[in-house]
Design a protein around this motif. Structure first.
Motif, PDB file in Angstrom:
ATOM      1  N   TYR A  36       0.835  -1.201   0.000  1.00 44.29           N
ATOM      2  CA  TYR A  36       0.000   0.000   0.000  1.00 44.29           C
ATOM      3  C   TYR A  36       0.869   1.250   0.000  1.00 44.29           C
ATOM      4  O   TYR A  36       0.649   2.179  -0.793  1.00 44.29           O
ATOM      5  CB  TYR A  36      -0.926   0.004   1.216  1.00 44.29           C
ATOM      6  N   LEU A  37       1.877   1.272   0.881  1.00 47.77           N
ATOM      7  CA  LEU A  37       2.759   2.434   0.950  1.00 47.77           C
ATOM      8  C   LEU A  37       3.506   2.629  -0.358  1.00 47.77           C
ATOM      9  O   LEU A  37       3.724   3.757  -0.808  1.00 47.77           O
ATOM     10  CB  LEU A  37       3.741   2.273   2.112  1.00 47.77           C
ATOM     11  N   SER A  38       3.906   1.512  -0.987  1.00 49.22           N
ATOM     12  CA  SER A  38       4.614   1.600  -2.261  1.00 49.22           C
ATOM     13  C   SER A  38       3.725   2.191  -3.335  1.00 49.22           C
ATOM     14  O   SER A  38       4.158   3.027  -4.136  1.00 49.22           O
ATOM     15  CB  SER A  38       5.092   0.209  -2.681  1.00 49.22           C
ATOM     16  N   SER A  39       2.443   1.766  -3.364  1.00 47.90           N
ATOM     17  CA  SER A  39       1.525   2.288  -4.376  1.00 47.90           C
ATOM     18  C   SER A  39       1.255   3.768  -4.159  1.00 47.90           C
ATOM     19  O   SER A  39       1.135   4.534  -5.121  1.00 47.90           O
ATOM     20  CB  SER A  39       0.216   1.493  -4.367  1.00 47.90           C
ATOM     21  N   VAL A  40       1.170   4.184  -2.901  1.00 48.16           N
ATOM     22  CA  VAL A  40       0.983   5.608  -2.598  1.00 48.16           C
ATOM     23  C   VAL A  40       2.189   6.410  -3.075  1.00 48.16           C
ATOM     24  O   VAL A  40       2.052   7.482  -3.674  1.00 48.16           O
ATOM     25  CB  VAL A  40       0.761   5.815  -1.077  1.00 48.16           C
ATOM     26  N   GLU A  41       3.376   5.877  -2.822  1.00 53.73           N
ATOM     27  CA  GLU A  41       4.598   6.549  -3.264  1.00 53.73           C
ATOM     28  C   GLU A  41       4.625   6.675  -4.785  1.00 53.73           C
ATOM     29  O   GLU A  41       5.000   7.716  -5.328  1.00 53.73           O
ATOM     30  CB  GLU A  41       5.820   5.770  -2.781  1.00 53.73           C
ATOM     31  N   ASP A  42       4.214   5.619  -5.480  1.00 57.40           N
ATOM     32  CA  ASP A  42       4.169   5.657  -6.938  1.00 57.40           C
ATOM     33  C   ASP A  42       3.232   6.763  -7.433  1.00 57.40           C
ATOM     34  O   ASP A  42       3.544   7.472  -8.388  1.00 57.40           O
ATOM     35  CB  ASP A  42       3.701   4.309  -7.502  1.00 57.40           C
ATOM     36  N   VAL A  43       2.073   6.882  -6.790  1.00 57.57           N
ATOM     37  CA  VAL A  43       1.104   7.914  -7.179  1.00 57.57           C
ATOM     38  C   VAL A  43       1.692   9.297  -6.962  1.00 57.57           C
ATOM     39  O   VAL A  43       1.578  10.185  -7.829  1.00 57.57           O
ATOM     40  CB  VAL A  43      -0.214   7.763  -6.386  1.00 57.57           C
ATOM     41  N   ILE A  44       2.344   9.506  -5.822  1.00 57.10           N
ATOM     42  CA  ILE A  44       2.948  10.808  -5.521  1.00 57.10           C
ATOM     43  C   ILE A  44       4.008  11.160  -6.554  1.00 57.10           C
ATOM     44  O   ILE A  44       4.045  12.266  -7.094  1.00 57.10           O
ATOM     45  CB  ILE A  44       3.557  10.805  -4.102  1.00 57.10           C
TER      46      ILE A  44
END
Length: 229
Positions: A36-44
């Protein structure tokens, strides 16, 4: 009293579940939380990289540098780097005919970071950059990264670098670029099928007195090393 017992039972269940989750997390390198944190980072990163604002692109590069430094790389990150490497060259934003996103420093940094992602996609992006970009500092960074990546099927990469050497020697000789070309040749030498064109390119650098003495000396030394193998 009944409510208190229910609360205590619920608390114990949560505690057991929490302990089980902690044990599971220690057993598994990647957890749902990490993903989840990785996907959020990708979006940012994607949002910052695609923003028209220069400062946002700088922040995106900082995120990307940190992620790659920690050994993390995702397809979204590579796509962001690909876009940043082509800012103002492969992707152009114009206002009243004026190019608004010509950011060579952004392109240079993105090319440097692509060297930490040794994939076919990164290699293809960098080959395109050295063919299309006209800023020697960007081309030098791309050439350096191509040497680090090390992919050179059918001498494709070395041929692209040879073209760069000829183009800049004629139009805009740059000692720093010539030195990066020599370093890339040195790293890719073992993968080269036909070394004759590469040696000819190195010899052209050695004989060009517009380059710094250290660069020409490096070229002479490299020719000697290649011929001794």
């Amino acid at each position: 009293m009944k409510k208190a017992k229910l609360f205590l039972a619920g608390f114990l269940c949560l505690a057991v579940a929490g302990g089980a989750f902690a044990q599971s997390k220690s057993r598994n390198e990647t957890t749902v939380e990490d993903e989840y944190l990785s996907s959020v980072e990708d979006v940012i990163i994607t949002e910052l990289a695609s923003s028209p604002e220069y400062d946002n692109k700088i922040i995106a590069l900082q995120y990307l540098e940190n992620a790659l430094g920690e050994g993390r790389s995702t397809p979204d990150m590579v796509r962001a780097l690909t876009g940043l490497a082509g800012e103002g060259v492969t992707t152009k934003a114009r206002t009243n005919g004026r190019l608004m996103n010509n950011y060579p420093d952004i392109r240079r940094k993105a090319c440097e970071l692509l060297g930490q992602v040794p994939t076919e996609e990164s290699k293809n992006t960098l080959v395109q950059i050295i063919a299309d970009d006209t800023e020697s500092m960007v081309v030098a960074a791309a050439v350096h990264s191509l040497g680090d990546i090390g992919l050179n099927e059918n001498d494709e990469v070395v041929s692209a670098i040879e073209f760069v050497q000829r183009r800049y020697a004629a139009l805009n000789p740059s000692s720093s670029l010539a030195l990066e070309i020599l370093f890339a040749y040195e790293k890719l030498a073992d993968s080269v099928t036909d070394k004759a064109p590469m040696i000819e390119s190195i010899a052209a650098i050695a004989a060009n007195y517009r380059f710094a003495t250290t660069v020409r000396t490096k070229a002479y030394d490299l020719i000697r090393d290649l011929q001794s193998k």
